[in-house]
Write a protein that holds these residues in place. Structure first.
Motif, PDB file in Angstrom:
ATOM      1  N   ARG A  50       0.806  -1.223   0.000  1.00 52.16           N
ATOM      2  CA  ARG A  50       0.000   0.000   0.000  1.00 52.16           C
ATOM      3  C   ARG A  50       0.840   1.275   0.000  1.00 52.16           C
ATOM      4  N   GLN A  51       2.130   1.128   0.139  1.00 44.05           N
ATOM      5  CA  GLN A  51       3.002   2.293   0.018  1.00 44.05           C
ATOM      6  C   GLN A  51       3.237   2.659  -1.449  1.00 44.05           C
ATOM      7  N   ARG A  52       2.921   1.754  -2.344  1.00 45.84           N
ATOM      8  CA  ARG A  52       3.092   2.014  -3.768  1.00 45.84           C
ATOM      9  C   ARG A  52       2.000   2.958  -4.265  1.00 45.84           C
ATOM     10  N   ALA A  53       2.356   3.833  -5.177  1.00 47.22           N
ATOM     11  CA  ALA A  53       1.365   4.736  -5.778  1.00 47.22           C
ATOM     12  C   ALA A  53       0.328   3.958  -6.581  1.00 47.22           C
ATOM     13  N   ASP A  54       0.754   2.832  -7.126  1.00 49.61           N
ATOM     14  CA  ASP A  54      -0.131   2.035  -7.983  1.00 49.61           C
ATOM     15  C   ASP A  54      -0.643   0.793  -7.255  1.00 49.61           C
ATOM     16  N   TYR A  55      -0.827   0.879  -5.921  1.00 49.15           N
ATOM     17  CA  TYR A  55      -1.128  -0.342  -5.171  1.00 49.15           C
ATOM     18  C   TYR A  55      -2.447  -0.982  -5.586  1.00 49.15           C
ATOM     19  N   ARG A  56      -3.430  -0.206  -6.006  1.00 50.45           N
ATOM     20  CA  ARG A  56      -4.728  -0.804  -6.334  1.00 50.45           C
ATOM     21  C   ARG A  56      -4.635  -1.716  -7.563  1.00 50.45           C
ATOM     22  N   PRO A  57      -4.143  -1.238  -8.709  1.00 50.12           N
ATOM     23  CA  PRO A  57      -4.019  -2.163  -9.843  1.00 50.12           C
ATOM     24  C   PRO A  57      -3.034  -3.287  -9.571  1.00 50.12           C
ATOM     25  N   PHE A  58      -1.967  -3.000  -8.804  1.00 49.73           N
ATOM     26  CA  PHE A  58      -1.025  -4.079  -8.496  1.00 49.73           C
ATOM     27  C   PHE A  58      -1.714  -5.172  -7.685  1.00 49.73           C
ATOM     28  N   LEU A  59      -2.526  -4.789  -6.703  1.00 47.47           N
ATOM     29  CA  LEU A  59      -3.204  -5.787  -5.890  1.00 47.47           C
ATOM     30  C   LEU A  59      -4.215  -6.582  -6.710  1.00 47.47           C
ATOM     31  N   MET A  60      -4.845  -5.973  -7.683  1.00 51.89           N
ATOM     32  CA  MET A  60      -5.732  -6.727  -8.564  1.00 51.89           C
ATOM     33  C   MET A  60      -4.933  -7.818  -9.275  1.00 51.89           C
ATOM     34  N   TYR A  61      -3.781  -7.433  -9.821  1.00 54.87           N
ATOM     35  CA  TYR A  61      -2.908  -8.409 -10.471  1.00 54.87           C
ATOM     36  C   TYR A  61      -2.489  -9.497  -9.487  1.00 54.87           C
ATOM     37  N   PHE A  62      -2.061  -9.093  -8.295  1.00 52.57           N
ATOM     38  CA  PHE A  62      -1.557 -10.054  -7.317  1.00 52.57           C
ATOM     39  C   PHE A  62      -2.625 -11.063  -6.926  1.00 52.57           C
ATOM     40  N   PHE A  63      -3.844 -10.597  -6.674  1.00 51.85           N
ATOM     41  CA  PHE A  63      -4.895 -11.520  -6.256  1.00 51.85           C
ATOM     42  C   PHE A  63      -5.353 -12.416  -7.405  1.00 51.85           C
ATOM     43  N   VAL A  64      -5.300 -11.927  -8.630  1.00 54.24           N
ATOM     44  CA  VAL A  64      -5.588 -12.798  -9.766  1.00 54.24           C
ATOM     45  C   VAL A  64      -4.548 -13.916  -9.827  1.00 54.24           C
ATOM     46  N   ARG A  65      -3.273 -13.573  -9.694  1.00 52.41           N
ATOM     47  CA  ARG A  65      -2.219 -14.589  -9.703  1.00 52.41           C
ATOM     48  C   ARG A  65      -2.397 -15.584  -8.560  1.00 52.41           C
ATOM     49  N   MET A  66      -2.717 -15.098  -7.383  1.00 51.87           N
ATOM     50  CA  MET A  66      -2.938 -15.984  -6.240  1.00 51.87           C
ATOM     51  C   MET A  66      -4.149 -16.892  -6.475  1.00 51.87           C
ATOM     52  N   ALA A  67      -5.187 -16.339  -7.104  1.00 57.60           N
ATOM     53  CA  ALA A  67      -6.368 -17.143  -7.417  1.00 57.60           C
ATOM     54  C   ALA A  67      -6.031 -18.241  -8.419  1.00 57.60           C
ATOM     55  N   VAL A  68      -5.216 -17.915  -9.405  1.00 53.65           N
ATOM     56  CA  VAL A  68      -4.776 -18.922 -10.370  1.00 53.65           C
ATOM     57  C   VAL A  68      -4.006 -20.034  -9.645  1.00 53.65           C
TER      58      VAL A  68
END
Length: 270
Positions: A50-68
């Motif tokens: 959450r310290q990243r400026a782009d944390y929202r789109p990054f977290l979408m990517y991360f959770f998609v990868r985790m879901a896969v």
């Protein structure tokens, strides 16, 4: 299962799906380190991201990868593809909430989706269920529940009407799905606040759903109802936009000094 297949299965918006693929191209090499950090200390990892400026789109990517990655475990547990897709459709739901609220596809509700990817929460039809241990002793009628007792926490995902018959079907599925967990259902939600009878018709889906539970406690401090009805909380009820019938009735009720909190309810199945 791969990123593109999951995105298509859960109905991820094409722009969101393209964004996930772009993040995988750029960030894919570091995914294993992020996953290891998440598995080691979920809260610390999410706080760091959450310290990243782009944390929202990054977290979408991360959770998609985790879901896969979770798909193989679903297969090992012989959990159906229907449950897998329905459960991770929350990524689509929350990505669209993020788009509406913040103007970008991503995930703001990171604390919520961490339960999905660690296979602690499942959607079974209309409702989601999460085995939890009670954090306190509770006496309800003639039943006594002790701190640490395992029960099923009920969540109501956004999207679609809350048909009471579909809810009953979900409870029946949960009793079969969670073998070994007592069929005792707890729910903490604005939908269970008795004061909703001041703004909703008794025959409405929400009021019918509420009557499935026995309400044992009120959370008067909760403003979840205002968040869900209007999209965000405001200090002055007069500032709320009121474009739907529910919004108009709720706004008038609040302006007149009414209160919308949350209720805690229980269903004890035999």
């Amino acid at each position: 299962m791969d990123i593109a297949s999951l995105g298509a299965a859960i109905g991820l918006h094409p722009k969101a799906a393209a964004l996930v693929l772009e993040y995988d191209r750029i960030e894919g090499g570091g995914y294993s380190a992020h996953k290891a950090s998440f598995l080691r200390d979920r809260e610390a990892m999410l706080a760091s991201v959450r310290q990243r400026a782009d944390y929202r789109p990054f977290l979408m990517y991360f959770f998609v990868r985790m879901a896969v990655d979770a798909y193989d475990e679903y297969r090992l547990r012989e959990i159906s593809d229907e449950v897998y897709i329905d459960t991770f459709s929350d990524i689509r739901i929350w990505s669209e909430v993020c788009k509406t609220t913040f103007g970008e596809y991503g995930i703001e509700e990171s604390g919520w989706l961490k339960e999905h990817v660690r296979l602690a929460l499942f959607r079974l039809g209309r409702l989601q269920f999460q085995p939890i241990a009670l954090d306190r002793d509770l006496i309800f009628g003639e039943r006594k529940f002790a701190q640490g007792d395992l029960v099923l926490n009920v969540h109501i995902p956004a999207g679609g009407p809350l048909d009471p018959q579909e809810a009953l079907a979900s409870f029946a599925r949960a009793r079969a799905f969670f073998r070994g967990v007592p069929p005792v259902f707890f729910c903490h939600s604005w939908l269970l606040y008795p004061g909703l009878d001041q703004v909703l018709d008794p025959s409405s889906n929400i009021m019918q759903f509420q009557r499935l539970f026995q309400i044992y406690e009120l959370d008067e401090a909760s403003r979840q109802a205002e968040e869900r009805i209007f999209g965000a909380k405001k200090d002055d009820p007069a500032a709320y936009d009121a474009n739907t019938g529910l919004q108009r009735r709720a706004k008038a009720f609040l302006e007149a000094g009414g209160k919308l909190g949350a209720g805690l309810g229980i269903i004890v199945s035999q």
